[in-house]
Design a protein around this motif. Structure first.
Motif, PDB file in Angstrom:
ATOM      1  N   GLU A 174       0.824  -1.202   0.000  1.00  0.00           N
ATOM      2  CA  GLU A 174       0.000   0.000   0.000  1.00  0.00           C
ATOM      3  C   GLU A 174       0.863   1.259   0.000  1.00  0.00           C
ATOM      4  OE1 GLU A 174      -3.257   0.555  -0.304  1.00  0.00           O
ATOM      5  OE2 GLU A 174      -3.437  -1.578  -0.778  1.00  0.00           O
ATOM      6  N   TYR A 175       1.971   1.212   0.730  1.00  0.00           N
ATOM      7  CA  TYR A 175       2.821   2.398   0.794  1.00  0.00           C
ATOM      8  C   TYR A 175       3.367   2.765  -0.583  1.00  0.00           C
ATOM      9  CZ  TYR A 175       6.709   5.477   1.853  1.00  0.00           C
ATOM     10  OH  TYR A 175       7.568   6.549   1.861  1.00  0.00           O
ATOM     11  N   TRP A 176       3.822   1.793  -1.329  1.00  0.00           N
ATOM     12  CA  TRP A 176       4.459   2.046  -2.616  1.00  0.00           C
ATOM     13  C   TRP A 176       3.462   2.196  -3.756  1.00  0.00           C
ATOM     14  CZ3 TRP A 176       9.388   3.371  -2.533  1.00  0.00           C
ATOM     15  CH2 TRP A 176      10.202   2.918  -1.497  1.00  0.00           C
ATOM     16  N   ARG A 177       2.186   2.285  -3.453  1.00  0.00           N
ATOM     17  CA  ARG A 177       1.167   2.367  -4.497  1.00  0.00           C
ATOM     18  C   ARG A 177       0.978   3.830  -4.942  1.00  0.00           C
ATOM     19  NH1 ARG A 177      -2.522  -1.319  -6.239  1.00  0.00           N
ATOM     20  NH2 ARG A 177      -4.467  -0.549  -7.138  1.00  0.00           N
ATOM     21  N   ALA A 224       7.983  -2.164  -5.374  1.00  0.00           N
ATOM     22  CA  ALA A 224       8.961  -1.094  -5.568  1.00  0.00           C
ATOM     23  C   ALA A 224      10.342  -1.692  -5.761  1.00  0.00           C
ATOM     24  CB  ALA A 224       8.958  -0.138  -4.373  1.00  0.00           C
ATOM     25  N   PHE A 225      11.244  -0.862  -6.234  1.00  0.00           N
ATOM     26  CA  PHE A 225      12.636  -1.260  -6.423  1.00  0.00           C
ATOM     27  C   PHE A 225      13.473  -0.558  -5.354  1.00  0.00           C
ATOM     28  CE2 PHE A 225      10.524  -1.247 -10.552  1.00  0.00           C
ATOM     29  CZ  PHE A 225      10.715  -2.560 -10.950  1.00  0.00           C
ATOM     30  N   TYR A 226      13.874  -1.306  -4.344  1.00  0.00           N
ATOM     31  CA  TYR A 226      14.660  -0.764  -3.255  1.00  0.00           C
ATOM     32  C   TYR A 226      15.335  -1.912  -2.521  1.00  0.00           C
ATOM     33  CZ  TYR A 226      10.903  -2.311  -0.128  1.00  0.00           C
ATOM     34  OH  TYR A 226       9.986  -3.072   0.559  1.00  0.00           O
ATOM     35  N   ILE A 227      16.285  -1.582  -1.671  1.00  0.00           N
ATOM     36  CA  ILE A 227      16.984  -2.582  -0.864  1.00  0.00           C
ATOM     37  C   ILE A 227      16.289  -2.649   0.491  1.00  0.00           C
ATOM     38  CG2 ILE A 227      19.195  -3.266   0.139  1.00  0.00           C
ATOM     39  CD1 ILE A 227      20.563  -1.684  -2.059  1.00  0.00           C
ATOM     40  N   SER A 266       9.075   3.395  -6.651  1.00  0.00           N
ATOM     41  CA  SER A 266       7.901   2.541  -6.676  1.00  0.00           C
ATOM     42  C   SER A 266       7.725   1.961  -8.075  1.00  0.00           C
ATOM     43  CB  SER A 266       6.650   3.319  -6.259  1.00  0.00           C
ATOM     44  OG  SER A 266       6.079   3.987  -7.346  1.00  0.00           O
ATOM     45  N   PHE A 267       7.077   0.819  -8.131  1.00  0.00           N
ATOM     46  CA  PHE A 267       6.865   0.170  -9.429  1.00  0.00           C
ATOM     47  C   PHE A 267       6.026   1.059 -10.343  1.00  0.00           C
ATOM     48  CE2 PHE A 267       4.449  -2.508 -12.332  1.00  0.00           C
ATOM     49  CZ  PHE A 267       5.457  -3.270 -12.901  1.00  0.00           C
ATOM     50  N   ARG A 268       5.061   1.765  -9.755  1.00  0.00           N
ATOM     51  CA  ARG A 268       4.193   2.611 -10.576  1.00  0.00           C
ATOM     52  C   ARG A 268       4.939   3.815 -11.150  1.00  0.00           C
ATOM     53  NH1 ARG A 268      -2.081   3.345  -8.880  1.00  0.00           N
ATOM     54  NH2 ARG A 268      -2.721   1.178  -9.126  1.00  0.00           N
ATOM     55  N   VAL A 269       5.929   4.322 -10.421  1.00  0.00           N
ATOM     56  CA  VAL A 269       6.739   5.407 -10.981  1.00  0.00           C
ATOM     57  C   VAL A 269       7.508   4.907 -12.200  1.00  0.00           C
ATOM     58  CG1 VAL A 269       8.746   6.882 -10.551  1.00  0.00           C
ATOM     59  CG2 VAL A 269       6.933   6.721  -8.839  1.00  0.00           C
ATOM     60  N   ALA A 270       8.109   3.725 -12.080  1.00  0.00           N
ATOM     61  CA  ALA A 270       8.824   3.143 -13.222  1.00  0.00           C
ATOM     62  C   ALA A 270       7.873   2.867 -14.378  1.00  0.00           C
ATOM     63  CB  ALA A 270       9.528   1.854 -12.793  1.00  0.00           C
ATOM     64  N   LEU A 271       6.684   2.352 -14.058  1.00  0.00           N
ATOM     65  CA  LEU A 271       5.692   2.081 -15.106  1.00  0.00           C
ATOM     66  C   LEU A 271       5.222   3.379 -15.747  1.00  0.00           C
ATOM     67  CD1 LEU A 271       3.893   0.086 -16.609  1.00  0.00           C
ATOM     68  CD2 LEU A 271       2.243   0.268 -14.730  1.00  0.00           C
ATOM     69  N   HIS A 272       5.061   4.416 -14.964  1.00  0.00           N
ATOM     70  CA  HIS A 272       4.652   5.718 -15.504  1.00  0.00           C
ATOM     71  C   HIS A 272       5.690   6.235 -16.502  1.00  0.00           C
ATOM     72  CE1 HIS A 272       2.645   9.843 -14.449  1.00  0.00           C
ATOM     73  NE2 HIS A 272       2.652   9.596 -15.750  1.00  0.00           N
TER      74      HIS A 272
END
Length: 643
Positions: free
Chosen positions: A332-335, A447-450, A509-515
């Motif tokens: 939910e946070y990374w959405r 998301a893409f993070y460590i 976040s995955f959505r930022v990359a997708l955007h």
């Protein structure tokens, strides 16, 4: 006999240390040599490495001279200023610990009510405790060195293990060769348990008290625990640490967005100043990027020195995951997408700036509701880089469409995102894969993070090794340059910056990359595409809002800056922003510098800094904007939208 055994153990220990250290160093030299060979065979390495100052490629186990913005966290000029206060011995010494152990002086045990046997027992326990505390203190001192890498940690771990093993054999030999002392120790142990003396006297407690109260032998145990908690990190300084270490004031403001995210707005305050500047970072970055060059090379410090009240924005997406809902899940946070950066994060921070400045300057809003409510006797300019530039454009456009004040007087966009169709094959492949597998991949990768502190620490330390091993660092730099199409930014140096540490690290976040992939695929600067049905609910049409078509609503000057060597966002993409804005009647300027993508923030570029400051100074903080009626403003926005 005891002395003979001690000498034999000492010689054996030093021999084992020497053989082990040389073996590790030989492995490191081989790795560096192979990297140097591969680097010599790769084409185009000169262009890849030309942005790095002082980089050496000789396959030697010696660290290169760091770029001037990486030396002790400040620029070369700042290093010269502070050189008297900086410890010059930054390289760990991996020589034998035998000389150090010879200097250890153990104080006698505190007075005891026990027998002589008990005193002997306490003395041995005290010796053991003091030896371990001294060794622990050395470990902490070395491990907290900001310039430590994985290879150096391997050396340290080997030294600790060898010391522990030989200390065990030394004590075992001592007990075997001195059975009377061993017998006395056993007798004292059983007698102390049987007589209940431990209620009044605990040798371990006495040892701890003695260590804590000794004059110059080291800090108290509590302090050591605090240091040990930080001992695995290489450089965990925050933006606050960098600012305050250089003598500037600092203020932290926690801002809550309308959707519940808690983001950090940092400030170098000039509370009485009527001119302010807001700096917004790009992807995988934070406010640290604006201060990493030290006093003479950072936009934040340069603006403050020019009399500006400086605000440093941070997007949501730090791994600390701050939210009003403490139980929010990672998914939910990374959405969120770039939409939330431009319509939630930036508005919340700028409104907070407005609130703070109005309170400090004791300003009031216009009396009439028919007049525009963005009248303000202070001026706020924005400087943004990469994704931050796209978010700022989105913010201004959406605020104007919603008939809300954006409170900005000027935009300075350094290599802004928004158009990405002119890119290399790697980016094109990533874009195709993201769009193709997004429905499935989004279920598993929010998301893409460590995610863990240990692996973030490991990445930070490996980045340090890339500096200590010149050929390995050069190879990584070259391969990274290939990935981004030949961009010569100092990718290795950026990994070593303090905001990439074990405590926190920016994520995407995955959505930022997708955007970004959607923008590249459609070749249009649009808001996030949720799908036809959801788009109707969000935007009122099956298609997302095209921001470039609304450039006519931008009513402030915009300065676009591109990098001729920037292969992440090429100059052609920045020029597209310029042409569309120019065609829409925006007061826009365009300039190019011979820089790569990260040079705009992470390198000391005097020419660029002078240009940015010159654009800021074009805004007159004493000029009062003309008040425009709401009805007239509505007509202007409607006309711009039709155009």
């Amino acid at each position: 006999m005891q002395r003979l055994v001690d000498h034999a153990l000492a010689v054996t220990k030093e021999s084992v240390k020497a053989v082990t250290y040389e073996s590790v160093n030989n492995v490191v030299r081989i790795i560096n040599g192979v990297s140097a060979l591969l680097l010599a065979l790769l084409p185009g390495k000169a262009n890849m490495l030309e942005g790095i100052q002082g980089w050496e490629l000789r396959p030697t186990f010696r660290g290169p001279r760091l770029p001037r913005w990486m030396e002790n966290g400040v620029s070369s000029f700042n290093h010269f200023i502070h050189e008297l206060s900086v410890d010059s011995d930054t390289s760990p010494d991996y020589s034998s610990e035998e000389e150090d152990s010879d200097r250890y002086e153990y104080p006698p045990s505190p007075a005891s009510h026990c027998s002589r046997a008990s005193e002997a027992y306490n003395r041995h326990q005290m010796d053991w405790f003091q030896r371990m505390q001294s060794l622990k203190e050395q470990i902490i001192h070395r491990a907290t060195d900001r310039r430590r890498g994985v290879v150096e940690d391997v050396h340290l771990a080997i030294e600790i293990c060898i010391e522990a093993v030989f200390d065990f054999f030394h004590k075992a030999a001592h007990l075997l060769l001195s059975p009377s002392e061993a017998f006395e120790a056993l007798v004292s142990l059983f007698s102390s348990h049987g007589s209940g003396i431990e209620q009044d006297h605990d040798p371990f407690t006495d040892a701890a008290i003695s260590t804590a109260t000794r004059g110059g032998d080291g800090p108290a145990p509590a302090e050591r625990s605090t240091n040990l908690h930080q001992s695995l990190n290489t450089d965990a300084r925050t933006c606050q640490d960098v600012i305050t270490e250089l003598g500037y004031p600092y203020e932290a403001i926690h801002v809550i967005t309308s959707d519940g995210y808690i983001i950090l707005l940092e400030r170098i305050p000039r509370r009485d100043s009527r001119k302010a500047v807001f700096l917004q970072h790009g992807v995988l970055d934070s406010s640290m990027g604006w201060v990493s060059n030290g006093v003479v090379g950072s936009p934040a410090f340069a603006a403050y020195d020019q009399g500006y009240d400086v605000f440093l924005g941070n997007f949501r997406g730090l791994v600390s995951r701050e939210h009003v809902n403490k139980n929010i899940s990672s998914r939910e946070y990374w959405r969120y997408s770039i939409n939330e950066h431009g319509t939630e994060d930036v508005p919340a921070m700028i409104e907070k700036i407005h609130e703070v400045k109005c309170a400090e300057l004791k300003l009031s809003k216009p009396d009439s509701e028919e007049e525009i409510d963005d009248y303000q006797p202070y001026k706020l300019c924005a400087i943004s880089h990469s994704l931050g530039g796209a978010a700022m454009i989105m913010y201004v456009v959406t605020q104007k469409i919603q008939e809300k004040p954006h409170r900005l007087s000027r935009l300075i966009l350094l290599s802004p995102a928004g158009f990405h169709d002119d890119s290399n094959i790697v980016f094109s492949t990533v874009e195709f894969m993201l769009v193709l597998v997004a429905p499935i991949l989004s279920l598993f990768v929010p998301a893409f993070y460590i995610p863990t502190r240990f692996f973030r620490m490991l990445v930070n330390k490996l980045a340090r090794d890339l500096h200590n091993l010149p050929a390995v660092g050069g190879l990584v730099q070259t391969l990274m340059g290939y990935v981004v199409g030949g961009d010569s930014s100092n990718w290795v140096g950026v990994l070593g910056l303090p905001h990439y540490n074990m405590n926190d690290m920016p994520g995407v976040s995955f959505r930022v990359a997708l955007h970004l992939a959607q923008i590249k695929r459609t070749r249009r600067f649009r808001m996030f595409d949720y799908g036809a049905s959801t788009n109707i609910e969000v935007y009122g049409s099956p298609e997302p809002l095209d921001l470039a078509e609304c450039y006519g609503t931008i009513d402030i000057p915009v300065d676009l800056v591109a990098g001729q060597k920037d292969k992440v966002i090429r100059p052609t993409m920045v020029r597209r922003h310029y042409k569309l804005m120019k065609g829409a009647g925006v007061n826009v300027s365009y300039n190019e510098f011979e820089y790569a993508h990260l040079d705009f923030t992470f390198s000391h570029r005097e020419e660029l800094l002078s240009y940015v400051m010159s654009r800021l100074l074009l805004v007159d903080p004493n000029h009062k904007p003309q008040r425009v009626a709401r009805s007239k403003k509505k007509e202007q926005i409607a006309a711009a939208s039709r155009d």
